[in-house]
Design an enzyme around this catalytic site. Structure first.
Site, PDB file in Angstrom:
ATOM      1  N   LYS A   8      43.162  29.343  47.179  1.00 58.57           N
ATOM      2  CA  LYS A   8      42.308  30.514  46.982  1.00 58.57           C
ATOM      3  C   LYS A   8      40.908  30.209  47.515  1.00 58.57           C
ATOM      4  CE  LYS A   8      41.882  33.811  43.189  1.00 58.57           C
ATOM      5  NZ  LYS A   8      41.895  33.928  41.733  1.00 58.57           N
TER       6      LYS A   8
HETATM    7  C1  E4P Z   1      41.966  37.262  40.586  1.00 62.58           C
HETATM    8  O1  E4P Z   1      42.564  36.411  41.188  1.00 62.58           O
HETATM    9  C2  E4P Z   1      40.999  36.994  39.502  1.00 62.58           C
HETATM   10  O2  E4P Z   1      41.399  35.798  38.847  1.00 62.58           O
HETATM   11  C3  E4P Z   1      40.989  38.047  38.437  1.00 62.58           C
HETATM   12  O3  E4P Z   1      41.904  39.080  38.682  1.00 62.58           O
HETATM   13  C4  E4P Z   1      39.624  38.472  38.000  1.00 62.58           C
HETATM   14  O4  E4P Z   1      39.772  39.394  36.951  1.00 62.58           O
HETATM   15  P1  E4P Z   1      38.573  39.781  35.972  1.00 62.58           P
HETATM   16  O5  E4P Z   1      37.648  40.708  36.702  1.00 62.58           O
HETATM   17  O6  E4P Z   1      39.260  40.476  34.819  1.00 62.58           O
HETATM   18  O7  E4P Z   1      37.911  38.493  35.578  1.00 62.58           O
END
Ligand code: E4P
Length: 218
Positions: A87
Protein backbone atom coordinates in the site's frame (compact mmCIF):
# COMPACT_ATOMS: atom_id res chain seq x y z
CA UNK A 1 -17.59 -7.39 -6.28
CA UNK A 2 -14.78 -8.27 -3.86
CA UNK A 3 -15.28 -7.71 -0.13
CA UNK A 4 -12.24 -6.74 1.92
CA UNK A 5 -12.31 -6.18 5.67
CA UNK A 6 -10.75 -2.96 6.94
CA UNK A 7 -9.12 -3.96 10.21
CA UNK A 8 -6.01 -5.45 11.76
CA UNK A 9 -8.07 -7.33 14.37
CA UNK A 10 -7.39 -11.05 13.92
CA UNK A 11 -10.66 -12.20 15.54
CA UNK A 12 -12.72 -10.01 13.20
CA UNK A 13 -10.71 -11.14 10.18
CA UNK A 14 -11.27 -14.78 11.19
CA UNK A 15 -15.00 -14.14 11.68
CA UNK A 16 -15.32 -12.51 8.26
CA UNK A 17 -13.32 -15.35 6.69
CA UNK A 18 -15.62 -17.90 8.36
CA UNK A 19 -18.59 -16.22 6.62
CA UNK A 20 -17.09 -17.48 3.36
CA UNK A 21 -17.36 -14.13 1.57
CA UNK A 22 -14.01 -12.51 2.35
CA UNK A 23 -11.63 -11.65 -0.49
CA UNK A 24 -8.97 -9.70 1.38
CA UNK A 25 -7.88 -7.36 4.16
CA UNK A 26 -6.84 -3.71 4.22
CA UNK A 27 -4.80 -2.32 7.07
CA UNK A 28 -3.17 1.02 7.70
CA UNK A 29 -0.78 2.32 10.38
CA UNK A 30 -3.73 3.63 12.45
CA UNK A 31 -5.49 0.24 12.40
CA UNK A 32 -2.25 -1.53 13.41
CA UNK A 33 -1.75 0.95 16.28
CA UNK A 34 -5.36 0.35 17.40
CA UNK A 35 -4.47 -3.33 17.92
CA UNK A 36 -1.42 -2.28 19.98
CA UNK A 37 1.09 -3.74 17.49
CA UNK A 38 4.43 -1.98 18.03
CA UNK A 39 7.81 -2.29 16.30
CA UNK A 40 8.42 -3.38 12.70
CA UNK A 41 9.17 -7.00 13.64
CA UNK A 42 5.83 -7.34 15.43
CA UNK A 43 4.07 -5.53 12.59
CA UNK A 44 5.57 -7.99 10.08
CA UNK A 45 4.57 -10.95 12.26
CA UNK A 46 1.04 -9.54 12.42
CA UNK A 47 0.86 -9.29 8.62
CA UNK A 48 1.95 -12.93 8.44
CA UNK A 49 -0.75 -13.91 10.94
CA UNK A 50 -3.34 -12.14 8.76
CA UNK A 51 -1.98 -13.91 5.65
CA UNK A 52 -2.37 -17.21 7.49
CA UNK A 53 -6.14 -16.58 7.84
CA UNK A 54 -7.12 -15.22 4.42
CA UNK A 55 -6.64 -16.56 0.89
CA UNK A 56 -5.16 -13.42 -0.72
CA UNK A 57 -5.03 -9.61 -0.90
CA UNK A 58 -3.51 -8.36 2.36
CA UNK A 59 -2.68 -4.67 2.03
CA UNK A 60 0.43 -3.67 4.00
CA UNK A 61 1.33 0.03 4.03
CA UNK A 62 4.77 1.58 3.60
CA UNK A 63 5.75 4.30 6.07
CA UNK A 64 8.62 5.87 4.09
CA UNK A 65 7.73 8.94 2.04
CA UNK A 66 10.73 8.89 -0.35
CA UNK A 67 11.06 6.60 -3.39
CA UNK A 68 14.08 4.63 -2.14
CA UNK A 69 12.53 4.12 1.30
CA UNK A 70 9.19 3.02 -0.18
CA UNK A 71 10.95 0.53 -2.47
CA UNK A 72 13.00 -0.92 0.41
CA UNK A 73 9.98 -1.24 2.70
CA UNK A 74 7.66 -2.46 -0.03
CA UNK A 75 10.06 -5.19 -1.15
CA UNK A 76 10.46 -6.35 2.45
CA UNK A 77 6.66 -6.41 2.93
CA UNK A 78 6.12 -8.27 -0.35
CA UNK A 79 8.72 -10.86 0.73
CA UNK A 80 6.60 -11.72 3.80
CA UNK A 81 3.99 -13.53 1.68
CA UNK A 82 2.76 -13.70 -1.93
CA UNK A 83 -0.60 -12.55 -0.50
CA UNK A 84 0.78 -9.10 0.36
CA UNK A 85 -0.30 -6.06 -1.67
CA UNK A 86 1.98 -3.08 -1.00
CA UNK A 87 0.00 0.00 0.00
CA UNK A 88 1.54 3.25 -1.22
CA UNK A 89 0.25 6.83 -0.75
CA UNK A 90 -0.65 8.85 -3.84
CA UNK A 91 2.30 11.27 -3.84
CA UNK A 92 4.91 11.97 -6.53
CA UNK A 93 7.32 9.57 -4.83
CA UNK A 94 4.48 7.11 -4.40
CA UNK A 95 3.63 7.15 -8.12
CA UNK A 96 7.30 6.42 -8.94
CA UNK A 97 7.29 3.56 -6.43
CA UNK A 98 4.06 2.14 -7.89
CA UNK A 99 5.65 2.11 -11.37
CA UNK A 100 8.73 0.37 -9.90
CA UNK A 101 6.63 -2.27 -8.09
CA UNK A 102 4.40 -2.78 -11.13
CA UNK A 103 7.45 -3.41 -13.36
CA UNK A 104 8.69 -5.95 -10.79
CA UNK A 105 5.32 -7.76 -10.65
CA UNK A 106 4.60 -6.61 -7.08
CA UNK A 107 0.93 -5.72 -6.55
CA UNK A 108 0.07 -2.30 -5.14
CA UNK A 109 -2.85 -0.51 -3.51
CA UNK A 110 -2.59 3.25 -4.04
CA UNK A 111 -4.08 4.83 -0.93
CA UNK A 112 -5.40 8.22 0.27
CA UNK A 113 -7.12 8.97 -3.06
CA UNK A 114 -9.51 11.91 -2.95
CA UNK A 115 -9.71 12.92 -6.63
CA UNK A 116 -10.16 11.34 -10.07
CA UNK A 117 -6.84 12.83 -11.22
CA UNK A 118 -4.96 11.02 -8.46
CA UNK A 119 -6.66 7.74 -9.44
CA UNK A 120 -5.81 8.29 -13.11
CA UNK A 121 -2.11 8.80 -12.37
CA UNK A 122 -2.01 5.74 -10.12
CA UNK A 123 -3.62 3.64 -12.85
CA UNK A 124 -1.14 4.98 -15.43
CA UNK A 125 1.68 3.93 -13.08
CA UNK A 126 0.28 0.39 -12.99
CA UNK A 127 -1.44 0.25 -9.58
CA UNK A 128 -3.36 -2.97 -8.95
CA UNK A 129 -5.92 -1.12 -6.80
CA UNK A 130 -6.75 2.52 -6.13
CA UNK A 131 -8.42 3.37 -2.83
CA UNK A 132 -10.70 6.43 -2.86
CA UNK A 133 -11.78 7.20 0.76
CA UNK A 134 -15.50 7.84 0.48
CA UNK A 135 -16.40 8.24 4.15
CA UNK A 136 -13.72 10.88 4.67
CA UNK A 137 -15.08 12.82 1.65
CA UNK A 138 -18.60 12.62 3.10
CA UNK A 139 -17.10 14.01 6.34
CA UNK A 140 -16.18 17.22 4.46
CA UNK A 141 -19.51 17.53 2.64
CA UNK A 142 -18.38 16.00 -0.65
CA UNK A 143 -20.28 12.97 -1.98
CA UNK A 144 -17.72 10.15 -1.86
CA UNK A 145 -19.74 7.78 -4.03
CA UNK A 146 -19.72 10.37 -6.86
CA UNK A 147 -15.94 10.06 -6.91
CA UNK A 148 -16.24 6.25 -7.15
CA UNK A 149 -18.57 6.63 -10.16
CA UNK A 150 -16.19 9.09 -11.83
CA UNK A 151 -13.17 6.80 -11.43
CA UNK A 152 -15.08 3.67 -12.54
CA UNK A 153 -16.15 5.56 -15.71
CA UNK A 154 -12.61 6.76 -16.47
CA UNK A 155 -11.06 3.32 -15.99
CA UNK A 156 -13.74 1.76 -18.15
CA UNK A 157 -13.18 4.35 -20.95
CA UNK A 158 -9.59 3.18 -21.35
CA UNK A 159 -9.85 -0.44 -20.15
CA UNK A 160 -7.38 0.12 -17.31
CA UNK A 161 -6.84 -3.13 -15.43
CA UNK A 162 -6.54 -1.15 -12.16
CA UNK A 163 -9.41 -1.98 -9.82
CA UNK A 164 -11.41 0.61 -7.88
CA UNK A 165 -11.31 -0.28 -4.18
CA UNK A 166 -13.90 1.83 -2.36
CA UNK A 167 -12.34 2.58 1.05
CA UNK A 168 -13.50 4.38 4.17
CA UNK A 169 -16.87 2.70 3.70
CA UNK A 170 -18.87 3.54 6.81
CA UNK A 171 -22.35 2.02 6.35
CA UNK A 172 -24.40 -0.43 4.33
CA UNK A 173 -25.76 2.19 1.90
CA UNK A 174 -22.17 3.01 0.90
CA UNK A 175 -21.72 -0.68 0.06
CA UNK A 176 -24.94 -0.90 -1.95
CA UNK A 177 -24.17 2.34 -3.83
CA UNK A 178 -20.64 1.12 -4.64
CA UNK A 179 -22.09 -2.16 -5.94
CA UNK A 180 -24.61 -0.24 -8.11
CA UNK A 181 -21.82 1.92 -9.52
CA UNK A 182 -19.65 -1.13 -10.25
CA UNK A 183 -16.74 -0.61 -7.85
CA UNK A 184 -14.57 -3.71 -8.13
CA UNK A 185 -13.92 -3.92 -4.38
CA UNK A 186 -15.17 -2.38 -1.14
CA UNK A 187 -13.36 -2.45 2.17
CA UNK A 188 -15.18 -1.86 5.45
CA UNK A 189 -15.47 -2.97 9.07
CA UNK A 190 -17.15 -6.34 9.79
CA UNK A 191 -20.26 -4.65 11.20
CA UNK A 192 -20.95 -3.02 7.82
CA UNK A 193 -20.75 -6.40 6.05
CA UNK A 194 -22.99 -8.17 8.57
CA UNK A 195 -25.27 -5.10 8.55
CA UNK A 196 -26.31 -6.12 5.04
CA UNK A 197 -28.23 -8.98 6.65
CA UNK A 198 -30.35 -6.79 8.90
CA UNK A 199 -34.03 -6.56 8.06
CA UNK A 200 -36.88 -6.55 10.59
CA UNK A 201 -39.15 -8.51 8.24
CA UNK A 202 -36.53 -11.29 8.11
CA UNK A 203 -36.27 -11.33 11.92
CA UNK A 204 -40.04 -11.20 12.44
CA UNK A 205 -40.67 -13.76 9.72
CA UNK A 206 -38.17 -16.20 11.23
CA UNK A 207 -39.67 -15.77 14.73
CA UNK A 208 -43.15 -16.52 13.32
CA UNK A 209 -41.94 -19.62 11.41
CA UNK A 210 -40.20 -20.94 14.53
CA UNK A 211 -43.28 -20.24 16.71
CA UNK A 212 -45.63 -21.99 14.24
CA UNK A 213 -43.26 -24.95 14.00
CA UNK A 214 -43.19 -25.20 17.81
CA UNK A 215 -47.02 -25.18 17.87
CA UNK A 216 -47.11 -27.99 15.30
CA UNK A 217 -44.91 -30.08 17.61
CA UNK A 218 -47.02 -29.53 20.74
C1 E4P B 1 -8.39 1.96 3.51
O1 E4P B 1 -7.58 1.18 3.10
C2 E4P B 1 -8.34 2.61 4.83
O2 E4P B 1 -7.69 1.72 5.73
C3 E4P B 1 -9.69 2.87 5.43
O3 E4P B 1 -10.74 2.44 4.60
C4 E4P B 1 -9.84 4.23 6.04
O4 E4P B 1 -11.12 4.29 6.62
P1 E4P B 1 -11.52 5.41 7.69
O5 E4P B 1 -11.75 6.70 6.96
O6 E4P B 1 -12.80 4.88 8.30
O7 E4P B 1 -10.38 5.49 8.67
Amino acid sequence: MKFFIDTANLAEIQEAHNLGILDGVTTNPSLMAKEGIKGQENINAHYQAICHIVDDNVSAEVIATDFEGMVKEGEALAALSPKIVVKVPVTQEGIKAIRYFSDKGIRTNCTLIFSAGQALLAAKAGATYVSPFIGRLDDVSQDGTELIAQIVAIFSNYQFSTQVLAASVRHTMHLIQCAEIGAHVATCPLKVITGLLNHPLTNNGLQKFLADYAKSQA
